[in-house]
Design an enzyme around this catalytic site. Sequence first.
Site, PDB file in Angstrom:
ATOM      1  N   ASP A 199       0.342  29.718  75.997  1.00  0.00           N
ATOM      2  CA  ASP A 199      -0.006  29.945  77.385  1.00  0.00           C
ATOM      3  C   ASP A 199       1.255  30.654  78.102  1.00  0.00           C
ATOM      4  O   ASP A 199       2.382  30.236  77.456  1.00  0.00           O
ATOM      5  CB  ASP A 199      -0.619  28.961  78.116  1.00  0.00           C
TER       6      ASP A 199
HETATM    7  C1  BGC Z   1      -3.294  31.725  81.898  1.00  0.00           C
HETATM    8  C2  BGC Z   1      -3.687  32.450  80.732  1.00  0.00           C
HETATM    9  C3  BGC Z   1      -3.534  33.906  80.627  1.00  0.00           C
HETATM   10  C4  BGC Z   1      -1.890  34.108  80.873  1.00  0.00           C
HETATM   11  C5  BGC Z   1      -1.559  35.508  80.763  1.00  0.00           C
HETATM   12  C6  BGC Z   1      -1.883  32.318  82.315  1.00  0.00           C
HETATM   13  O1  BGC Z   1      -1.181  31.950  83.160  1.00  0.00           O
HETATM   14  O2  BGC Z   1      -3.489  30.532  81.853  1.00  0.00           O
HETATM   15  O3  BGC Z   1      -5.256  32.207  80.732  1.00  0.00           O
HETATM   16  O4  BGC Z   1      -4.024  34.512  79.734  1.00  0.00           O
HETATM   17  O5  BGC Z   1      -1.446  33.516  82.066  1.00  0.00           O
HETATM   18  O6  BGC Z   1      -1.672  36.355  81.770  1.00  0.00           O
END
Ligand code: BGC
Length: 729
Positions: A268
């Site tokens: 993540d």
């Molecule tokens: C989120 C993810 C997301 C990623 C990219 C993160 O803050 O938890 O679900 O895909 O950002 O934007």
Amino acid sequence: MAQNTTIDQKVDSLLSLMTLEEKVGQMNQYNGFWDVTGPAPEKGNAATKYEHLKKGWVGSMLNVTGTEEVRKLQKLVVEESRLGIPLIFGFDVIHGFKTLAPIPLAEAASWDMEAIENSAKIAADEAAAVGLNWTFAPMVDISRDARWGRVMEGAGEDTFLGSKIARARVKGFQGNDLSQPNTIAACAKHFAAYGFAEAGRDYNTADIGTSTLYNVVLPPFHAAVDADVKTVMNGFNILNGVPVTASSFLQHDILKEKWGFDGFVISDWASIMELVPHGHAKNLKHAAELAANAGSDMDMEASAYVTHLVNNVKEGKVSENTVDDAVRRILKVKFELGLFDDPYRYCDDTRQKERLYHEEHQAGVLDMAKKSIVLLKNEGNLLPIKKDQKKIAVIGELANDDNSPLGSWRIGSDNNTAVSVLEGLKKYTKNISYAKGPKVFNSDANFITEVTVNETDTEGIKEAVALAKESEMVIMVLGEHGFQSGEGRSRTELDLPGLQSQLLKEVYKVNKNVVLILMNGRPLTIPWEAENIPAILETWQLGTQTGNAIAEVVFGEYNPSGKLPMTFPRSVGQVPIYYNHYSTGRPGAQPTVFWSHYSDEKNEPLYPFGYGLSYTSFDYSNLKIDASDQKNIEVSVTVTNTGKIKGEEVVQLYIHDKVASITRPVKELKGFQKISLAPNNSKKVIFTLTDKELGFYNHNYEFVVEPGEFDIMVGTNSQQGLHDSFIKN
Ligand code: BGC
């Protein structure tokens, strides 16, 4: 099979040409927040990224969209890096790119797998048209806590429904052939247990037992893997003391070994870096070592791998085999996407022009939006409203909002592109007057800032009440702002924000004919509303076609059939509340206080999981169980439309394994069918229960089916239905 062998061979031969730096480069993903169509950045982070792109030290970009932008970066890498390995472009396409479908939680309320698959297909079509080839969706996190803002992004509280939806979404995004220019790779996230954040506070600790992990949290991920999802994202949370990004148990042992997942795992956002504040890694280098060894194949924006992994390998802390395994997985997906055949496959300017906001997409998301609406209450058949109804008052700031109903997680979309409720309703009648009521939200609320709520300024209430008084009926549109749910949006209260309840109560004093249209990204606590307001529609945030969908339901062009995918609590104190809880040793009321209950609130929810009404009524009869074939136990029921109009019903089957080595929940959804019935028509609905539905995972993560008595309930929601039982030998 033949195709895969060829891809595997191609991957191997490419891998054999790569230096360690180039391999690690494939494991690196950068965010693209600079003007990629402008001149090459000269300073700072962007300049470093640019240099790394040219060297082939970047495997993927996120947040770069548009055929021109994607083409430019792809060209840079393909033409300037030594091996010219194309980038894969990822983006959060959560419920659409430009044309927005309802938020995922709303879609789950449809219980309609075909519509959900189609919605994901529309999202993929538009995303692929702007150069993207990978979405960070579906989020398949089960959550039982409406305080957690990200419940809007998932399929709700139930594992069985959530697994079916996970499958439908993966199929919708990926289609049957990933190399087609209108399909994209999907990503099941967040692996795992992110939805069990303590107290519903985002990014908080998850601490759950093996039974919940194996039986509740993991199955939707497993379903996504079975549906051939190409990527999986880990998460920000720790699970039982170990940050999931560094969890070898989850990523290696379960996902890759036990389930045979052959795609790749993306971290993540900077979650590898977060191993440091978690207190698990000493520094970024150590974090890179832990994450790589645990099976996190690609590093989103932490620069941990690109900075430290080569040295970690040279120092023997990470084996080159581990790096090779990650790179193989990443390259394989790129081959499957057809990026090696044509790196610009997704950069078709004509498609970009034609596919965004396409009318087919509008029709698709309208269909999805109607199916997502849940009728919570309809006393005296106040709904649907007759088209010749005189003097309708429409009240509430959200009624005239064309932005908030687009919901959260829509970073590719354009603001103010929803059909507002007012606009939708006005297509049916001229007899509408509108009063905004008091100010509720700050109008510049956006994805990254906190939504603020007016709690004090009552201006507008008087005018709204006066309008209600002189009207025959009132439609009130109340709820949350679209950006009050989503990432980083946890709440401790689940009631209607600001002065909305006060407004509703004052309006109700002068006019009892109130239809309440709720717009929200999570279950709300609305006991007073449920008790007093005669008609309530749960419309969530329905996306681009919001007003049109709601108007069709309000005026009876469409008969609602949605069912709640998440329990509505009476009070926040009941949370987490969910239908498939355990019995406890003291479930029933006792003459003393010593039973499992609250002294100030009922145990029961306001609206249970699976609940939702229709403009017609359905009768259930004739429940029969045929257990003669123990491997295929047949459960049948007759459902009759006893009302006056055609309608759809989601027939739900729940089991209860009465005695088991690991206590089973009081009820578990194990089947559902959505049927359509004309008035006075009946249908026999048949379910087959196999070992797959009757078994569960024990503490060793073994699937077991134990003999004994099973209760069966088939009905219209998780609380109401016909009961019978059978013996499993
Ligand atoms: C989120 C993810 C997301 C990623 C990219 C993160 O803050 O938890 O679900 O895909 O950002 O934007």
